[in-house]
Design a protein around this motif. Structure first.
Motif, PDB file in Angstrom:
ATOM      1  N   ARG A  12     -38.533  44.577  -9.800  1.00 52.15           N
ATOM      2  CA  ARG A  12     -37.997  45.122 -11.071  1.00 52.15           C
ATOM      3  C   ARG A  12     -39.035  45.093 -12.314  1.00 52.15           C
ATOM      4  NH1 ARG A  12     -34.685  39.201 -11.985  1.00 52.15           N
ATOM      5  NH2 ARG A  12     -32.935  40.135 -10.509  1.00 52.15           N
ATOM      6  N   LEU A  13     -40.283  44.856 -12.265  1.00 54.89           N
ATOM      7  CA  LEU A  13     -40.577  45.007 -13.594  1.00 54.89           C
ATOM      8  C   LEU A  13     -40.840  47.136 -13.613  1.00 54.89           C
ATOM      9  CD1 LEU A  13     -44.334  43.361 -12.296  1.00 54.89           C
ATOM     10  CD2 LEU A  13     -43.028  42.606 -13.989  1.00 54.89           C
ATOM     11  N   PHE A  14     -41.078  47.231 -12.902  1.00 55.24           N
ATOM     12  CA  PHE A  14     -40.461  49.040 -12.997  1.00 55.24           C
ATOM     13  C   PHE A  14     -38.546  49.624 -13.209  1.00 55.24           C
ATOM     14  CE2 PHE A  14     -44.197  47.482 -10.696  1.00 55.24           C
ATOM     15  CZ  PHE A  14     -44.903  48.667 -11.659  1.00 55.24           C
ATOM     16  N   VAL A  15     -38.366  48.644 -13.815  1.00 55.36           N
ATOM     17  CA  VAL A  15     -36.853  48.423 -13.619  1.00 55.36           C
ATOM     18  C   VAL A  15     -36.602  49.490 -15.025  1.00 55.36           C
ATOM     19  CG1 VAL A  15     -34.392  48.168 -14.738  1.00 55.36           C
ATOM     20  CG2 VAL A  15     -35.451  47.138 -12.390  1.00 55.36           C
ATOM     21  N   SER A  19     -32.801  49.055 -18.718  1.00 55.50           N
ATOM     22  CA  SER A  19     -32.950  48.097 -19.395  1.00 55.50           C
ATOM     23  C   SER A  19     -33.783  48.541 -21.454  1.00 55.50           C
ATOM     24  CB  SER A  19     -34.944  48.721 -19.198  1.00 55.50           C
ATOM     25  OG  SER A  19     -35.783  48.718 -20.010  1.00 55.50           O
ATOM     26  N   VAL A  20     -34.137  48.257 -22.320  1.00 54.77           N
ATOM     27  CA  VAL A  20     -34.266  48.916 -23.590  1.00 54.77           C
ATOM     28  C   VAL A  20     -34.468  49.416 -23.244  1.00 54.77           C
ATOM     29  CG1 VAL A  20     -32.252  46.205 -24.318  1.00 54.77           C
ATOM     30  CG2 VAL A  20     -34.668  46.962 -24.763  1.00 54.77           C
ATOM     31  N   LEU A  21     -35.343  49.752 -22.689  1.00 53.93           N
ATOM     32  CA  LEU A  21     -37.005  50.742 -21.967  1.00 53.93           C
ATOM     33  C   LEU A  21     -36.625  51.715 -22.731  1.00 53.93           C
ATOM     34  CD1 LEU A  21     -39.981  50.943 -22.877  1.00 53.93           C
ATOM     35  CD2 LEU A  21     -40.259  50.685 -20.306  1.00 53.93           C
ATOM     36  N   GLN A  22     -35.469  52.231 -22.158  1.00 56.07           N
ATOM     37  CA  GLN A  22     -34.549  54.097 -22.086  1.00 56.07           C
ATOM     38  C   GLN A  22     -34.538  54.781 -23.867  1.00 56.07           C
ATOM     39  OE1 GLN A  22     -31.467  54.589 -20.038  1.00 56.07           O
ATOM     40  NE2 GLN A  22     -30.993  52.381 -19.716  1.00 56.07           N
ATOM     41  N   LYS A  23     -34.350  53.175 -24.168  1.00 58.41           N
ATOM     42  CA  LYS A  23     -34.072  53.535 -26.139  1.00 58.41           C
ATOM     43  C   LYS A  23     -34.759  53.422 -26.986  1.00 58.41           C
ATOM     44  CE  LYS A  23     -29.558  52.320 -27.101  1.00 58.41           C
ATOM     45  NZ  LYS A  23     -28.995  50.803 -28.265  1.00 58.41           N
ATOM     46  N   SER A 251     -37.829  45.409 -28.443  1.00 60.18           N
ATOM     47  CA  SER A 251     -36.358  45.100 -27.417  1.00 60.18           C
ATOM     48  C   SER A 251     -35.722  44.430 -27.302  1.00 60.18           C
ATOM     49  CB  SER A 251     -37.579  45.095 -25.996  1.00 60.18           C
ATOM     50  OG  SER A 251     -38.092  44.401 -26.358  1.00 60.18           O
ATOM     51  N   LEU A 252     -36.308  43.257 -27.682  1.00 62.57           N
ATOM     52  CA  LEU A 252     -35.275  41.884 -28.900  1.00 62.57           C
ATOM     53  C   LEU A 252     -34.370  42.224 -29.722  1.00 62.57           C
ATOM     54  CD1 LEU A 252     -38.034  38.895 -28.344  1.00 62.57           C
ATOM     55  CD2 LEU A 252     -35.820  39.286 -27.441  1.00 62.57           C
ATOM     56  N   ASP A 253     -34.873  43.434 -30.650  1.00 63.44           N
ATOM     57  CA  ASP A 253     -34.033  43.143 -31.716  1.00 63.44           C
ATOM     58  C   ASP A 253     -33.298  44.768 -31.623  1.00 63.44           C
ATOM     59  OD1 ASP A 253     -33.565  43.967 -34.888  1.00 63.44           O
ATOM     60  OD2 ASP A 253     -34.732  45.836 -34.399  1.00 63.44           O
ATOM     61  N   THR A 254     -33.358  45.608 -30.287  1.00 66.77           N
ATOM     62  CA  THR A 254     -32.605  46.508 -29.587  1.00 66.77           C
ATOM     63  C   THR A 254     -31.443  46.117 -29.313  1.00 66.77           C
ATOM     64  OG1 THR A 254     -34.181  48.399 -29.257  1.00 66.77           O
ATOM     65  CG2 THR A 254     -32.209  48.352 -28.532  1.00 66.77           C
ATOM     66  N   LEU A 255     -31.914  44.300 -28.343  1.00 62.82           N
ATOM     67  CA  LEU A 255     -30.865  43.968 -27.347  1.00 62.82           C
ATOM     68  C   LEU A 255     -29.837  43.082 -28.342  1.00 62.82           C
ATOM     69  CD1 LEU A 255     -30.368  42.970 -25.145  1.00 62.82           C
ATOM     70  CD2 LEU A 255     -31.585  40.922 -24.900  1.00 62.82           C
ATOM     71  N   ALA A 256     -30.359  43.039 -29.623  1.00 66.32           N
ATOM     72  CA  ALA A 256     -29.624  42.107 -29.712  1.00 66.32           C
ATOM     73  C   ALA A 256     -28.375  42.835 -30.786  1.00 66.32           C
ATOM     74  CB  ALA A 256     -30.720  41.367 -31.483  1.00 66.32           C
ATOM     75  N   THR A 265     -19.609  50.924 -25.514  1.00 64.08           N
ATOM     76  CA  THR A 265     -19.823  51.296 -23.780  1.00 64.08           C
ATOM     77  C   THR A 265     -21.687  51.198 -23.506  1.00 64.08           C
ATOM     78  OG1 THR A 265     -19.840  53.607 -25.301  1.00 64.08           O
ATOM     79  CG2 THR A 265     -18.074  52.537 -23.894  1.00 64.08           C
ATOM     80  N   GLU A 266     -22.226  50.123 -24.377  1.00 62.78           N
ATOM     81  CA  GLU A 266     -23.633  50.263 -23.687  1.00 62.78           C
ATOM     82  C   GLU A 266     -23.998  49.250 -22.602  1.00 62.78           C
ATOM     83  OE1 GLU A 266     -25.851  52.692 -27.205  1.00 62.78           O
ATOM     84  OE2 GLU A 266     -25.863  51.856 -25.343  1.00 62.78           O
ATOM     85  N   ASP A 267     -25.216  49.642 -22.330  1.00 57.71           N
ATOM     86  CA  ASP A 267     -25.644  48.987 -21.228  1.00 57.71           C
ATOM     87  C   ASP A 267     -24.777  47.369 -20.812  1.00 57.71           C
ATOM     88  OD1 ASP A 267     -26.101  51.487 -19.630  1.00 57.71           O
ATOM     89  OD2 ASP A 267     -28.475  51.305 -20.371  1.00 57.71           O
ATOM     90  N   ASN A 268     -25.571  46.746 -21.678  1.00 56.56           N
ATOM     91  CA  ASN A 268     -25.280  45.749 -22.097  1.00 56.56           C
ATOM     92  C   ASN A 268     -23.828  44.812 -22.711  1.00 56.56           C
ATOM     93  OD1 ASN A 268     -28.132  44.614 -20.637  1.00 56.56           O
ATOM     94  ND2 ASN A 268     -28.470  45.815 -22.068  1.00 56.56           N
ATOM     95  N   ASP A 269     -23.046  45.998 -22.909  1.00 63.91           N
ATOM     96  CA  ASP A 269     -21.768  44.989 -23.326  1.00 63.91           C
ATOM     97  C   ASP A 269     -20.724  44.625 -22.424  1.00 63.91           C
ATOM     98  OD1 ASP A 269     -22.146  45.768 -26.233  1.00 63.91           O
ATOM     99  OD2 ASP A 269     -21.883  47.608 -25.788  1.00 63.91           O
ATOM    100  N   LEU A 270     -19.554  44.997 -22.376  1.00 66.68           N
ATOM    101  CA  LEU A 270     -18.780  44.129 -21.911  1.00 66.68           C
ATOM    102  C   LEU A 270     -18.062  45.188 -20.678  1.00 66.68           C
ATOM    103  CD1 LEU A 270     -16.895  41.452 -23.678  1.00 66.68           C
ATOM    104  CD2 LEU A 270     -17.823  40.648 -21.588  1.00 66.68           C
TER     105      LEU A 270
END
Length: 305
Positions: A12-15, A19-23, A251-256, A265-270
């Motif tokens: 999971r560390l390398f997922v 992850s918002v890391l790709q953004k 990352s916290l700012d982007t996730l919010a 249609t983002e990864d963390n949307d419904l």
């Protein structure tokens, strides 16, 4: 929405996908480049007699973390309310069909027409929230006249509710539904209207822009100035610590930002497509249809639309 199976903590560390890391990786690379530049210019920087210390950044960092946590809580509350509304939509649709079918079970063609109206409502709500045209999808469930009437409205869901109400009213006039039962069924239509209104409220009322902007600016100014405070004490370790702290805040700012708009249609949307697919399968199964739509599953990146 990302739907992943349970994985080992090391994997999971390398997922990457989900992850918002790709953004934000490009922003983190800029932070690394800035940190390296600060190291090279350290001798010139020291001749200016200006020295930033860690102390003010520690205090500011705590304040930013608190406000980021508050903003993420508010954004997740919006996401959670949207999820609850769509869960209520599924429950109401099943209850509405169950009560209707128990009264008119012998007339399969009429029940199928009502099922199509229910499914059309779900898809119309999904497409409206995502600001997409409804014609192509709804033509599978509505007659040409009804489709034209629905698509001309700025609120397709409202007109489909009117069609459903007219359908129930017609059965009431025929004496197939009593006044008491009609009142119960009409209550379910009101529940559908409440769900649609709640979703429209979330979609049309973002978090105040000024609040989001000041936090966004503070986070990036903090990440830009951080290497200047670290370089005096850490030297060549500056890029590593700077990018780690920047990753946490950015990352916290982007996730919010993603959670603030739960219907996208983002990864963390419904996964509205999958929810509509589930409702459609359930309604067709209750109607004893022989052909059920194929169940939507996550793609190879574990994303469920």
């Amino acid at each position: 929405m990302i739907v992943r199976p349970q994985q080992h903590w090391l994997i999971r560390l390398f997922v990457w996908h989900g992850s918002v890391l790709q953004k934000i990786y490009s922003r983190l690379l800029l932070n690394v480049a800035l940190s390296i530049s600060v190291i090279f210019f350290l001798p010139w920087y020291e001749t200016l007699g200006i020295k930033l210390t860690i102390a003010p950044f520690s205090i500011l960092g705590v304040a930013i973390a608190i406000f980021l946590g508050f903003r993420n809580s508010v954004c997740y509350a919006r996401f959670n309310e949207a999820r609850t509304l769509w869960g209520q939509l599924a429950i109401t649709q099943r209850s509405l069909l169950r009560e209707t079918k128990s009264l008119l079970g012998s007339n399969e063609s009429q029940i199928t027409a009502f099922v199509n109206l229910q499914i059309a409502f779900c898809h119309a709500l999904r497409l409206t929230l995502r600001k997409r045209p409804v014609d192509e999808t709804l033509k599978k469930y509505l007659s040409s006249d009804d489709l034209q009437w629905v698509s001309q409205s700025h609120g397709p869901c409202n007109r489909i509710l009117l069609l459903m109400g007219d359908w129930l009213a017609d059965k009431r006039k025929q004496g197939l539904i009593s006044d008491v039962v009609w009142s119960s069924l009409n209550h379910h239509l009101n529940d559908l209207s409440t769900v649609a209104g709640g979703c429209e409220r979330i979609a049309g009322t973002p978090i105040p822009f000024a609040y989001t902007l000041i936090l966004h600016r503070t986070v990036y100014l903090f990440c830009i100035m951080l290497p200047f405070a670290l370089v005096t004490d850490l030297h060549y370790m500056t890029p590593f610590l700077s990018v780690f702290i920047s990753y946490t805040f950015i990352s916290l700012d982007t996730l919010a930002e993603e959670l603030e708009e739960p219907f996208g249609t983002e990864d963390n949307d419904l996964p509205l497509d999958a929810i509509c697919n589930t409702i459609e399968r359930d309604l067709h199964d209750m109607d004893e249809s022989e052909q059920l739509p194929e169940k939507l599953r996550p793609n190879r990146h574990y994303k469920l639309s």
